[in-house]
Structure formats: structure tokens, C-alpha cells
Design an enzyme around this catalytic site. Structure first.
Site, short mmCIF file in Angstrom:
data_model
loop_
_atom_site.label_atom_id
_atom_site.label_comp_id
_atom_site.label_asym_id
_atom_site.label_seq_id
_atom_site.Cartn_x
_atom_site.Cartn_y
_atom_site.Cartn_z
N SER A 1 30.99 71.43 56.75
CA SER A 1 31.29 70.33 57.66
C SER A 1 31.62 69.12 56.81
O SER A 1 31.13 68.99 55.68
CB SER A 1 30.08 70.03 58.56
OG SER A 1 30.21 68.76 59.18
N THR A 2 32.46 68.23 57.34
CA THR A 2 32.67 66.96 56.65
C THR A 2 31.33 66.30 56.35
O THR A 2 31.16 65.65 55.31
CB THR A 2 33.52 66.00 57.50
OG1 THR A 2 34.80 66.60 57.73
CG2 THR A 2 33.70 64.66 56.82
N ASN A 3 30.36 66.52 57.25
CA ASN A 3 29.09 65.81 57.16
C ASN A 3 28.22 66.23 55.98
O ASN A 3 27.31 65.48 55.60
CB ASN A 3 28.30 66.00 58.46
CG ASN A 3 29.05 65.43 59.65
OD1 ASN A 3 30.10 64.81 59.49
ND2 ASN A 3 28.53 65.65 60.85
N THR B 1 20.54 25.72 24.37
CA THR B 1 19.89 26.01 25.64
C THR B 1 20.17 24.84 26.57
O THR B 1 20.23 23.68 26.13
CB THR B 1 18.37 26.19 25.48
OG1 THR B 1 17.81 25.01 24.91
CG2 THR B 1 18.05 27.39 24.58
N HIS B 2 20.35 25.10 27.85
CA HIS B 2 20.76 24.07 28.81
C HIS B 2 22.09 23.44 28.39
O HIS B 2 22.38 22.29 28.72
CB HIS B 2 19.70 22.98 28.96
CG HIS B 2 18.38 23.48 29.43
ND1 HIS B 2 17.97 23.43 30.75
CD2 HIS B 2 17.34 24.07 28.75
CE1 HIS B 2 16.76 23.94 30.88
NE2 HIS B 2 16.36 24.35 29.67
N SER C 1 50.64 30.09 27.67
CA SER C 1 51.16 29.07 28.58
C SER C 1 52.67 29.17 28.66
O SER C 1 53.35 29.49 27.69
CB SER C 1 50.77 27.67 28.10
OG SER C 1 51.39 26.66 28.88
N SER C 2 53.19 28.86 29.84
CA SER C 2 54.63 28.83 30.02
C SER C 2 55.23 27.48 29.64
O SER C 2 56.45 27.34 29.58
CB SER C 2 54.98 29.13 31.49
OG SER C 2 54.41 28.14 32.34
N LYS D 1 49.86 27.88 22.62
CA LYS D 1 48.57 28.07 23.29
C LYS D 1 48.27 29.56 23.44
O LYS D 1 49.13 30.35 23.83
CB LYS D 1 48.60 27.42 24.67
CG LYS D 1 47.23 27.27 25.33
CD LYS D 1 47.37 26.43 26.60
CE LYS D 1 46.00 26.06 27.16
NZ LYS D 1 45.28 27.22 27.66
N GLU E 1 38.62 36.72 30.09
CA GLU E 1 38.90 36.29 31.46
C GLU E 1 38.99 37.49 32.39
O GLU E 1 38.44 37.49 33.50
CB GLU E 1 40.21 35.49 31.49
CG GLU E 1 40.14 34.17 30.76
CD GLU E 1 41.51 33.54 30.53
OE1 GLU E 1 41.54 32.34 30.21
OE2 GLU E 1 42.53 34.24 30.67
#
Length: 489
Positions: free
Chosen positions: A142-144, A189-190, A320-321, A326, A333
Site C-alpha cells: 500500500s502507499t501507506n 566576545t560581545h 561587483s558590477s 572587489k 555567503e
């Protein structure tokens, strides 16, 4: 004007359907294609492979049990092997967003195998006299119970490709840890100055994070090995042979080269998709760690003139274009964006897992799609990150040395000598004047040159000190009690 495509006429329980003449799929698949033109995305190759494996194992088991003829069993198994070999990928045409429980994709599989098996036995597609999609390919199934099994098996197959990628990525971070073991830098830190650390220690921690995330996924995937195949429609095993479940799963385990076994309770295996939630949660954990690490790589490489510029990432493409020269941290990313998608997939999976009702969770197609997509995009992304980014990272030793000697947190080493309050005052003066902690400590004669060299050496601050390395002696400098530590010899 384009010529009309040739079709053949098939009949299902709802009536007649025009099916492309050369298609291996049939009427129910054609209806599903018309009903669900949703995303344009088709089922993961891992899910197709899992369905083919199940059908192959079931055909062999049913033939051995005398439930279908040996001829039918061999033809279905041969057709299923062709699917496993990738010869019929274009025949699986149902959208990933489809009818509940995966009925459409399951019938797509049954029809493809029935028509191909019929061809092997000399029949034309759509005839279904020698091999029928429901009566023979799907005998006792069965699909199930098939779809939950395929969902679990496909996740295990996909994870087998992710694990080596994670192992290699962790190893690459470990290699960089050794390469950068003597590169001192300021900790943060922070997002503020903290005590020194080595760049190698940072990268070693990244490697451990990947290894821990991989271990969590492996732990969470253990429950995927228990399969409900043989449960039939509601987990009771209706219309199955008493030996079918054990025999089929044993064959499936050998075929997939995985340790698979029947679930302790077939009703549970059909009702609950919790094992998929466990795996998806592990993938989410990996994604969160990789988002964090990729953010660190972007920060550490920021600049080159107005950022941290402590490390250099490989230059992969212009950034960059409009701005000449750059170069952007493109793979870091990408890793973050893929991580966001995995977190979203996990949320969708969690909602679908809790949506099960009574004897079945009909939301399985989206659970399978989200989980398999997460595994696939993580596998590909982290391979790229490893091969084309992490392995090529270099350190800017001049910049890290400057930060290591400039951090105001060097004053932390003075706490045992002049106390926290006076050390804090030294920090304030350093910030106000722009002069280093070492320079001020020397000017105020708080420490001897030997003590400055020993105590304020950033490298000595990157590892624990034994308590008995020094013995205290008290002196008074500028009217304040100060504890000095002389090395024990």
C-alpha cells in the site's frame, strides 16, 4: 504549428485517459501531472531509488512466496534495476507537491515498472495483461507502508553522501588549525576586545563543531532503520503473506547495503513520522553551526582595508558590477543562505510531522521533499565550501599580531598582580590615550621587564597555567599591595 503528440488511451477506475504514447507511466500518473502543476520540481533521485529498491525486493519476495509468477517477479526486478541504474529518470514526472501520502508518486512508480516489465515480456505499454501496476508490482503493498519506508530509506541513502563531506570539512578545519597554531590574534566576545587566542584554536573549534553536528545527525538517524513495510493499509498487514515483511526487508537491507529491520510496531511506523523530524532537526543543528561559522569567515576576512582582514579567502569571482577589484566571500555567503533554507525546511517538516491523523500521516510528500532537499543542498554546499574555500584560507599574520598586542584585554593578565579595579583603570587609560596595555604597564613600573615578557606574552594567555608554576610574594608599588609570582625552580 506544432504537430499533436501521439497518445494512447488507458482506462483507470475513473474512466479513460489519454497518455503520451511512448511514456512508461500510465493513467494515474497522467491525472496527477494535470492535477498538480505546482512547483515544477520532481522527486529526489534518492526517493526514486528507494522506491525502486522496495519494488525490486518485494517482487523477489512475492515470487519466492508464490504470490506472483517467477516470470513476473524477474521482469519487475529487471525493470526496477533499470530505474536504479538511472535509465528511466524522465518517467517520474509527478510534482513534489501532490496528493497526500504520496499516492501519485507511488502509482507513478508502479506504472513505470509495470509497463517496462511488460515490455520485457513482449507487451506494449498500457496493456497490463502480463504485469499490472496494482495486482503485480504492488502486490501485498500500500502507499501507506511503501511511502513511509521509501521516505526513511531515501534519507538514509542521501545521508551516506553527506557524512563523507562532513568528515572532510572537519578534517580541513583541523589542517588549518595546525597550520595556524602559532598565529596569535585578539579574541573577541560581545564583538569587543577579549584575551588573545590563536587562529589555530579558532579553526580547531570549527572542526569540532562540524564533527559534533555530524555525530548528532548519525544519532538521530538511527530510528530511520526501523521500517513499517508489510503494514499494508493501516499497519495490520492485510493482504500480505506472514513471511513477506521479514523477507522483503532482509532483501532490501542487502540491496541498500544498510542495516534495516522491521519496526517493532507496524502501526507506529505508519502513524508517526517522528524519525524524520529527528533527522531534520539534526540537519537544522548542522545548518545553524554552518551559518555561524560562515559568518565568522566573512568577518575575519572583511576588508581588506576597512575590516578585520585577519584571513584571506580564495578569490573565486569578481564581486561587483561597478566597483573594480572587489572580491566577495561568495561561498561563505552561499553557506549562510543554504543554512537559512534548511532551517525553513525543518520548520515545514515539523508542521507536517505533527499533522498526522489516526492511522496515517498524509503530509509525507512534503516531509520527504524538505528533508531530502536539506541533505542534498548541504552536501553540495559544504563540499564546495571545503574544496574551494576552507582549504585555501591563509592568515594575515601582520594584522593578527597587531591585534594580539593591541587588545585591551591583555590587562586581564594583570588581575592577580594589581587587582581587577586597577587593571580596569589601566584599560580606560589605554582606550583614551591609544597606548597599549604593555606600554602603560612599563611606564608606570607596575611590572619588571621580565614579568612583562612572561605575563603579558599573548601566547602564554592562550593555554592554561599550572597552579604551582609560581609562588606568590607580596611587595608594595605606588602604595598598593601587589602580588607577584616567581617561577618555581
Amino acid at each position: 504549428m506544432a504537430a499533436a503528440k501521439k497518445t494512447r488511451r488507458e482506462t483507470d477506475s475513473l474512466g479513460e485517459v489519454e497518455v503520451p504514447a511512448d511514456a512508461l507511466y500510465g493513467a494515474q500518473t497522467t491525472r496527477a501531472v494535470a492535477n498538480f502543476p505546482i512547483s515544477g520540481q520532481k522527486a529526489s533521485p534518492f526517493l526514486i531509488r528507494a522506491l525502486a529498491m522496495i519494488k525490486l525486493a518485494a517482487a523477489e519476495a512475492n515470487a519466492e512466496l508464490g504470490l506472483i509468477t517467477p516470470e513476473q517477479g524477474r521482469a519487475i526486478a529487471e525493470a526496477a534495476q533499470e530505474v536504479l541504474d538511472g535509465r528511466h529518470d524522465g518517467e517520474f514526472v509527478v510534482d513534489v507537491f501532490q496528493a497526500g501520502a504520496g499516492v501519485s508518486l507511488h502509482m507513478n512508480t508502479n506504472e513505470v515498472l509495470a509497463n517496462r516489465a511488460g515490455q520485457i515480456l513482449g507487451e506494449s505499454p498500457g496493456t497490463y495483461k502480463k504485469v499490472h501496476p496494482n495486482d503485480h508490482v504492488n502486490y501485498g503493498q500500500s502507499t501507506n507502508d511503501v511511502f513511509p519506508t521509501a521516505m526513511r530509506l531515501s534519507a538514509l541513502l542521501a545521508l551516506e553522501e553527506l557524512y563523507p563531506v562532513l568528515d572532510r570539512l572537519a578534517a580541513s578545519f583541523a589542517v588549518k588549525a595546525r597550520e595556524f597554531k602559532d598565529v596569535l590574534k585578539a579574541g573577541r566576545t560581545h564583538m569587543q576586545d577579549a584575551v588573545p587566542i590563536t587562529l589555530g584554536q579558532e579553526f580547531a573549534a570549527y572542526g569540532v563543531a562540524v564533527k559534533e553536528a555530524a555525530a548528532a545527525i548519525r544519532r538521530n538517524a538511527v530510528t530511520l532503520h526501523a521500517l513499517g513495510l508489510g503494514g499494508s493499509a493501516v499497519g495490520t498487514g492485510l493482504n500480505t503473506h506472514p513471511e513477506y515483511s521479514q523477507k522483503t526487508i532482509a532483501k532490501l537491507a542487502k540491496l541498500a547495503k544498510l542495516e534495516l529491520h522491521p519496526a517493532y510496531d507496524l502501526r507506529y511506523a505508519m502513524q508517526s513520522c517522528a524519525p524524520m523530524a529527528d533527522v531534520s532537526g539534526g540537519l537544522r543543528g548542522l545548518a545553524l553551526e554552518m551559518i555561524r561559522i560562515s559568518n565568522d569567515l566573512r568577518l575575519l576576512s572583511s576588508g581588506p582595508n576597512t575590516g578585520f582582514n585577519e584571513i584571506h579567502l580564495p578569490s573565486l569571482q569578481p564581486g561587483s558590477s561597478i566597483m573594480p577589484g572587489k572580491v566577495n566571500p561568495v561561498l561563505a555567503e552561499l553557506t549562510a543562505m543554504v543554512g537559512f533554507q534548511v532551517v525553513g525546511n525543518d520548520t515545514a517538516t515539523a508542521m507536517a510531522v505533527q499533522a498526522g491523523q489516526l492511522e496515517l500521516n498524509v503530509m509525507m510528500p512534503t516531509i520527504a521533499h524538505n528533508t531530502l532537499q536539506s541533505i542534498t543542498i548541504l552536501t553540495h554546499t559544504l563540499h564546495q565550501l571545503d574544496e574551494h574555500c576552507v582549504r585555501g584560507i591563509t592568515a594575515n599574520k601582520d594584522r593578527t599580531a597587531f591585534y594580539a598586542s593591541s587588545t585591551i584585554a591583555l590587562a586581564t593578565a594583570l588581575n592577580p598582580y594589581i587587582g581587577y579595579r586597577k587593571a580596569a583603570e589601566l584599560v580606560k587609560e589605554s582606550v583614551a590615550s591609544g597606548r597599549s596595555i604593555v606600554e602603560l604597564a612599563r611606564e608606570k613600573k607596575l611590572l619588571s621587564e621580565e614579568q612583562i615578557a612572561e605575563i603579558l606574552d599573548p601566547k602564554s594567555m592562550t593555554q592554561p597555567q599550572k597552579k604551582n608554576d609560581r609562588t606568590p610574594r607580596q611587595e608594595v608599588l605606588t602604595g598598593s599591595p601587589v602580588i607577584f609570582w616567581d617561577s618555581v625552580t
